[in-house]
Design an enzyme around this catalytic site. Structure first.
Site, PDB file in Angstrom:
ATOM      1  N   ARG A 158       0.886  -1.184   0.000  1.00 18.59           N
ATOM      2  CA  ARG A 158       0.000   0.000   0.000  1.00 18.59           C
ATOM      3  C   ARG A 158       0.910   1.217   0.000  1.00 18.59           C
ATOM      4  O   ARG A 158       1.712   1.387   0.923  1.00 18.59           O
ATOM      5  CB  ARG A 158      -0.905  -0.033   1.235  1.00 18.59           C
ATOM      6  CG  ARG A 158      -1.759   1.204   1.390  1.00 18.59           C
ATOM      7  CD  ARG A 158      -2.875   1.031   2.400  1.00 18.59           C
ATOM      8  NE  ARG A 158      -3.982   0.294   1.826  1.00 18.59           N
ATOM      9  CZ  ARG A 158      -5.253   0.365   2.246  1.00 18.59           C
ATOM     10  NH1 ARG A 158      -5.579   1.135   3.267  1.00 18.59           N
ATOM     11  NH2 ARG A 158      -6.210  -0.335   1.665  1.00 18.59           N
ATOM     12  N   ASP A 160     -17.483   7.275  -1.805  1.00 13.81           N
ATOM     13  CA  ASP A 160     -16.306   7.029  -0.970  1.00 13.81           C
ATOM     14  C   ASP A 160     -16.081   8.308  -0.167  1.00 13.81           C
ATOM     15  O   ASP A 160     -16.736   9.333  -0.425  1.00 13.81           O
ATOM     16  CB  ASP A 160     -15.105   6.713  -1.895  1.00 13.81           C
ATOM     17  CG  ASP A 160     -13.810   6.406  -1.139  1.00 13.81           C
ATOM     18  OD1 ASP A 160     -13.870   6.108   0.072  1.00 13.81           O
ATOM     19  OD2 ASP A 160     -12.734   6.465  -1.767  1.00 13.81           O
ATOM     20  N   GLN A 214     -10.207  -3.672  -4.282  1.00 15.79           N
ATOM     21  CA  GLN A 214     -11.513  -3.178  -3.826  1.00 15.79           C
ATOM     22  C   GLN A 214     -12.588  -3.419  -4.892  1.00 15.79           C
ATOM     23  O   GLN A 214     -13.708  -3.833  -4.574  1.00 15.79           O
ATOM     24  CB  GLN A 214     -11.418  -1.678  -3.513  1.00 15.79           C
ATOM     25  CG  GLN A 214     -12.744  -1.078  -3.076  1.00 15.79           C
ATOM     26  CD  GLN A 214     -13.217  -1.643  -1.746  1.00 15.79           C
ATOM     27  OE1 GLN A 214     -12.466  -1.654  -0.778  1.00 15.79           O
ATOM     28  NE2 GLN A 214     -14.457  -2.126  -1.693  1.00 15.79           N
ATOM     29  N   CYS A 250     -16.612   1.616  -0.181  1.00 20.80           N
ATOM     30  CA  CYS A 250     -15.469   0.752   0.144  1.00 20.80           C
ATOM     31  C   CYS A 250     -15.111   0.762   1.619  1.00 20.80           C
ATOM     32  O   CYS A 250     -14.456  -0.167   2.097  1.00 20.80           O
ATOM     33  CB  CYS A 250     -14.255   1.174  -0.693  1.00 20.80           C
ATOM     34  SG  CYS A 250     -13.668   2.845  -0.327  1.00 20.80           S
ATOM     35  N   ARG A 278     -13.830  -8.474   0.546  1.00 22.02           N
ATOM     36  CA  ARG A 278     -12.411  -8.134   0.377  1.00 22.02           C
ATOM     37  C   ARG A 278     -11.556  -9.362   0.663  1.00 22.02           C
ATOM     38  O   ARG A 278     -10.537  -9.588   0.038  1.00 22.02           O
ATOM     39  CB  ARG A 278     -11.991  -7.001   1.321  1.00 22.02           C
ATOM     40  CG  ARG A 278     -12.702  -5.656   1.140  1.00 22.02           C
ATOM     41  CD  ARG A 278     -12.446  -5.039  -0.217  1.00 22.02           C
ATOM     42  NE  ARG A 278     -11.044  -4.973  -0.535  1.00 22.02           N
ATOM     43  CZ  ARG A 278     -10.150  -4.143   0.027  1.00 22.02           C
ATOM     44  NH1 ARG A 278     -10.528  -3.262   0.912  1.00 22.02           N
ATOM     45  NH2 ARG A 278      -8.880  -4.178  -0.333  1.00 22.02           N
ATOM     46  N   HIS A 301      -7.109   1.187  -6.750  1.00 26.29           N
ATOM     47  CA  HIS A 301      -7.327   0.244  -5.633  1.00 26.29           C
ATOM     48  C   HIS A 301      -8.025  -0.994  -6.204  1.00 26.29           C
ATOM     49  O   HIS A 301      -9.204  -1.228  -5.949  1.00 26.29           O
ATOM     50  CB  HIS A 301      -8.173   0.920  -4.554  1.00 26.29           C
ATOM     51  CG  HIS A 301      -8.202   0.207  -3.241  1.00 26.29           C
ATOM     52  ND1 HIS A 301      -7.377  -0.856  -2.938  1.00 26.29           N
ATOM     53  CD2 HIS A 301      -8.974   0.412  -2.123  1.00 26.29           C
ATOM     54  CE1 HIS A 301      -7.636  -1.267  -1.710  1.00 26.29           C
ATOM     55  NE2 HIS A 301      -8.599  -0.517  -1.200  1.00 26.29           N
TER      56      HIS A 301
END
Ligand code: CP
Ligand code: NVA
Length: 336
Positions: free
Chosen positions: A109, A249, A139, A291, A318, A136
């Site tokens: 990340r 988001d 996701q 998310c 996830r 991402h």
């Protein structure tokens, strides 16, 4: 540079529709095996290590990754930004060479997307993007899996998970997703994925928060090939019209904390509420995804905690989708 042929997972722009479906199918099989058949994995990663190098906070991605590696019999090795020299004190090139010489996979990340590209370029083992400022991808796999579960056949009882019996290629194309929010990494990943799969995407962002132009061009080309709608607007109502699903988001992504006051002003009118959906003409049975982590400002509680909201199923997925990515890259060593 890394030897050719090592599969990395940095963005769905690198994958074909078939490869994305393969990951989804694998995720659905894993969920079924673990949750409903209580089946062991056979520990294909016994003795192997996945370095989990995170320069930003994480709840879902970290828990999903560590528990997925444990299920496969391997060892996750969490390395936070306080623990190792991740682009601080040592170049990413050197870090990639050193770490990849001792482990079997790297999940990272990062801030800038070029950081994950550098890791992948110099790593001798597969690299997985666990979030960058640009993309991402894990996701969006979880989002697709959740949509497939919502729009596919429903289990007749809590112990019969049958969504796996219909291929996601039959349940996803033709859905209309509305994005109401920031032109950020989550939106970019949807744009790199949905048009390729025939999922219509309507986007509304405030002026000044539009998605990356290069990704817009890429998504438009893919949408042209699959004859899929891809619309952009500055008005949430345009995006919401006829939407099956509304997604948003946080307005303040990690690293943007100092812009908070300005962003809250600029996103006025972007809070997802039932009223907004009704006025915008969303389908009457519209669903909601996010998310997470969620803040109060971008979506009301009456939507977030309603039966329309699949955010917690999405969060659980996830795990199954990250398990599929790790299985593909570290066990099967291919997306096929
Ligand atoms: N959705 C997501 O990536 O959550 P975390 O930042 O908690 O991992
Ligand atoms: N856009 C958010 C996603 C968090 C999972 C961020 O980058 O912080």
């Amino acid at each position: 540079p890394a030897p050719p042929g090592i599969p990395h997972y940095l963005t769905h722009a690198d994958l074909s529709a078939k490869e994305i479906y393969n990951l989804l199918t694998l995720a659905i099989q894993h969920k079924y095996n673990v949750k409903y058949l209580n089946k062991s994995s056979g520990a294909p990663l016994a003795g192997k290590t996945l370095a989990v190098m995170f320069s930003k906070r994480s709840t879902r991605t970290r828990v999903a990754t560590e528990s997925a590696v444990a299920y496969l019999g391997g060892q996750p090795m969490f390395l936070g930004s306080q623990d190792i020299q991740l682009g601080v004190n040592e170049s990413l090139l050197d870090t990639a060479k050193v770490v990849s010489s001792m482990v079997d996979g790297i999940m990272a990340r990062v801030g800038s997307h070029s950081d994950i590209e550098t890791l992948a370029k110099y790593s001798t083992v597969p690299v997985i993007n666990a979030l960058s400022a640009k993309y991402h991808p894990t996701q969006i796999l979880a989002d697709l899996m959740t949509l497939h579960e919502i729009y596919g056949p429903q289990p007749s009882s809590s112990s019969s998970y049958v969504a796996h019996q219909t291929h996601p290629s039959k349940t996803l194309p033709g859905l209309r997703v509305a994005w109401v929010g920031d032109g950020n990494n989550i939106l970019h990943s949807m744009m790199a994925t949905f048009p390729k799969l025939g999922v219509h995407l309507n986007v509304a962002t405030p002026r000044g928060y539009e998605p990356d132009e290069e990704i817009v061009r890429y998504a438009q080309t893919e949408a042209g090939k699959t004859n899929t709608d891809l619309n952009f607007s500055f008005d949430p109502k345009d995006a919401i019209k006829n939407a099956d699903v509304i997604v948003t988001d946080t307005w303040i992504s990690m690293g943007q904390e100092e812009e908070k006051a300005q962003r809250i002003k600029d996103f006025a009118g972007y809070r997802v509420t039932s009223q907004m959906a009704k006025e915008g003409g969303a389908k009457s049975d519209w669903k909601f995804l996010h998310c997470l982590p969620r803040k109060q400002e971008e979506v009301s509680d009456e939507v977030f905690y309603s039966p329309r909201s699949f955010v917690f199923q999405e969060a659980e997925n996830r795990k199954w989708t990250i398990l599929a990515v790790i299985d593909a890259l570290m066990v099967k060593k291919s997306f096929d």
